[in-house]
Scaffold this active site. Structure first.
Site, short mmCIF file in Angstrom:
data_model
loop_
_atom_site.label_atom_id
_atom_site.label_comp_id
_atom_site.label_asym_id
_atom_site.label_seq_id
_atom_site.Cartn_x
_atom_site.Cartn_y
_atom_site.Cartn_z
N SER A 294 0.94 -1.20 0.01
CA SER A 294 -0.21 0.27 0.11
C SER A 294 0.84 0.99 0.17
O SER A 294 0.41 2.49 0.17
CB SER A 294 -0.92 0.33 0.96
OG SER A 294 -2.07 -0.85 1.30
N SER B 147 -6.00 3.07 4.27
CA SER B 147 -5.58 2.60 3.48
C SER B 147 -6.45 2.16 1.85
O SER B 147 -6.43 -0.06 1.59
CB SER B 147 -4.56 0.73 3.38
OG SER B 147 -3.56 0.51 2.72
N LYS C 86 0.13 3.24 -2.32
CA LYS C 86 -0.74 4.65 -2.96
C LYS C 86 -0.21 5.98 -2.29
O LYS C 86 -0.83 7.05 -3.09
CB LYS C 86 -2.13 4.06 -1.80
CG LYS C 86 -2.29 3.07 -1.81
CD LYS C 86 -3.75 2.50 -0.26
CE LYS C 86 -4.48 1.97 -0.89
NZ LYS C 86 -3.86 0.51 -0.60
#
Length: 483
Positions: free
Chosen positions: A73, A317, A76
């Site tokens: 993640s 997330s 991101k």
């Protein structure tokens, strides 16, 4: 992503440290980082760690700085920074109710189009409000078809190389320009299934689905009983939910489950909403057709601005929101609502910031794919570039803040690093998949020196909590940086 919204506690590690080869420090002191990277938990794993001065950009410490690894993640960070730049902090997703018909009393002669422009935050109540807006205009009958237009994005519902194991999970939910979220976390493309167990053992559980819909079918073999063995499986290619196992007597279990074809779920829910308003549609349900030119807006729903949406996205997330942003960037820059066009748009943003895009590989927006490859050097390049942008404060505050127990402040770091100098100091993005952990962000050292750093670990075989504990120790070492 898979573990990105789980809470990672800091497991205490026991054992002596052995120095690993390849650790190069460009500072007179490593501030203890060598010790933590030499921990036996990382033996056989690959770790990339870079620490830099936030003002000058000078490298203070590096270990395998340019080794490309799966970021989970942490990807991101790329997606959301590019979105803040390309779409803008005030960007809003929109969902429109359109018609090419003519009003004749309480009748609308022509088709009614529900057009989605990718909003991953829209909820059932918002669709009900759209129907109510139409009813408030006096419309009671549509003498045409009800068309559900999800063509703003392509029809690829999943990201490149997403694991089939994630298919039924909320974090692996299908992507559509016309979708619905069951909650204020904006887990679009999923429904919330609540199983309530009677006090009497052996009796089947009762089941509620939200939003309420008959688009899903239930096969309920779950009962009240000991053992905590309850689970839900959605059969591939269907919306048949198979419930099995036991829920403790008198207790309930809530679980998010992704749906197959979220546009169809929206169709089911919006037809319900129209009926609730006493509006009848005489024509057919048409799926996936494009709204024609010349239609007029009957009602519209807009999301909150992007500078607000990045808070739940980064704190929790959120994968589906990230994928929607990626395709929205593709639509804006290339008139193509695809992940591939979005990746090109992100690369363009990075190039303009002086980041070498030839050294990374991005295939989705969330980091759920194992084909994504990024180095700690690249992530620190991004962190430094972002700090110079006019939208930086909103983006920085949207990052999880270590040890802050408020869910929408601490996010995925809210239970980590409490009682340390990193508490309410570290602003960073977490990332987790099987054998993958990452932590990248900003922290202030002992004498007020602002640092940016990125740590990515791949291919470890120990429990993820052990690697998270090492990340915590690295963060504490950075909070005590003394040169």
């Amino acid at each position: 992503m898979q573990l990105g919204r789980w809470i990672h506690t800091s497991a205490m590690l026991v054992g002596l440290s052995f120095l690993l080869g390849g650790c190069a420090s460009v500072s007179p002191t490593s501030n203890g980082l060598d010790q933590w990277l030499a921990d036996p938990a990382l033996q056989g794993a690959t770790v990339s760690l870079v620490v830099r001065d936030a003002r000058s950009g000078n490298t203070l410490y590096q270990h395998n700085p340019r080794t490309r690894l799966m970021p989970a993640s942490n990807l991101k960070l790329l997606t959301t920074a590019a979105a803040m730049d390309l779409l803008g902090p005030q960007y809003r997703f929109s969902t429109q109710l359109l018609s090419n018909g003519i009003r004749q009393g309480d009748r609308l002669t022509g088709n009614l189009y529900l057009r989605g422009l990718g909003d991953p935050t829209i909820q059932f109540a918002d669709y009900q409000a759209l129907a109510a807006q139409l009813a408030s205009q006096g419309v009671r009958q549509v003498q045409g078809d009800l068309v559900f237009d999800d063509t703003w994005f392509d029809a690829e519902r999943l990201g490149v190389d997403w694991s089939h194991d994630d298919e039924t999970t909320y974090y692996g939910a299908q992507i559509s320009a016309l979708t619905v979220s069951p909650n204020s976390d904006f887990d679009a493309g999923s429904v919330l299934v609540t199983a309530k167990a009677p006090v009497r053992v052996g009796v089947p559980v009762s089941v509620e689905v939200f939003p309420p819909t008959d688009y899903l079918q239930l096969s309920n073999r779950a009962v009240s009983g000991p053992g905590n063995t309850y689970g839900i499986n959605r059969r591939h290619g269907t919306n048949l939910l198979q419930l099995s196992g036991a829920v403790a007597p008198g207790r309930q279990s809530q679980q998010l489950v992704s749906v197959w074809e979220p546009t169809q779920l929206v169709a089911n829910l919006f037809e319900q909403a129209l009926k609730q308003q006493g509006i009848t549609v005489l024509g057919r349900r048409v799926m996936g057709a494009t709204s024609p030119a010349g239609v007029t807006v009957q009602a519209e729903h807009q999301s909150a601005p992007l500078q607000e949406l990045i808070t739940p996205l980064l704190k929790l997330s959120n994968n589906n929101m990230s994928e929607a942003l990626l395709k929205a960037m593709g639509r804006k820059t290339a008139n193509s609502g695809t992940a591939a066009a979005g990746v090109v748009a992100v690369a363009g943003f990075l190039k303009r910031q002086g980041v070498d895009t030839a050294t990374l590989k991005q295939v989705d927006g969330s980091g759920l794919s194992r084909q994504n490859l990024v180095s700690a050097q690249t992530l620190t390049d991004l962190l430094l570039a972002a700090s110079k942008q006019p939208w930086f404060n909103a983006w920085y505050n949207a990052l999880p803040i270590a040890g802050n127990t408020d869910r929408m402040t601490g996010g995925s770091l809210r239970y980590r690093l409490r009682g340390t100098p990193a508490q309410n100091n570290l602003h960073a993005k977490t990332g987790s998949m099987g054998g993958v952990s990452s932590l990248s962000g900003y922290i202030t050292g002992a004498h007020g020196r602002r640092l940016v750093f990125s740590m990515i670990s791949n291919n470890y075989v120990v429990a993820g909590a052990q690697v998270k504990a090492l990340e915590n120790r690295v963060a504490v070492a950075l909070s005590r940086w003394d040169d």
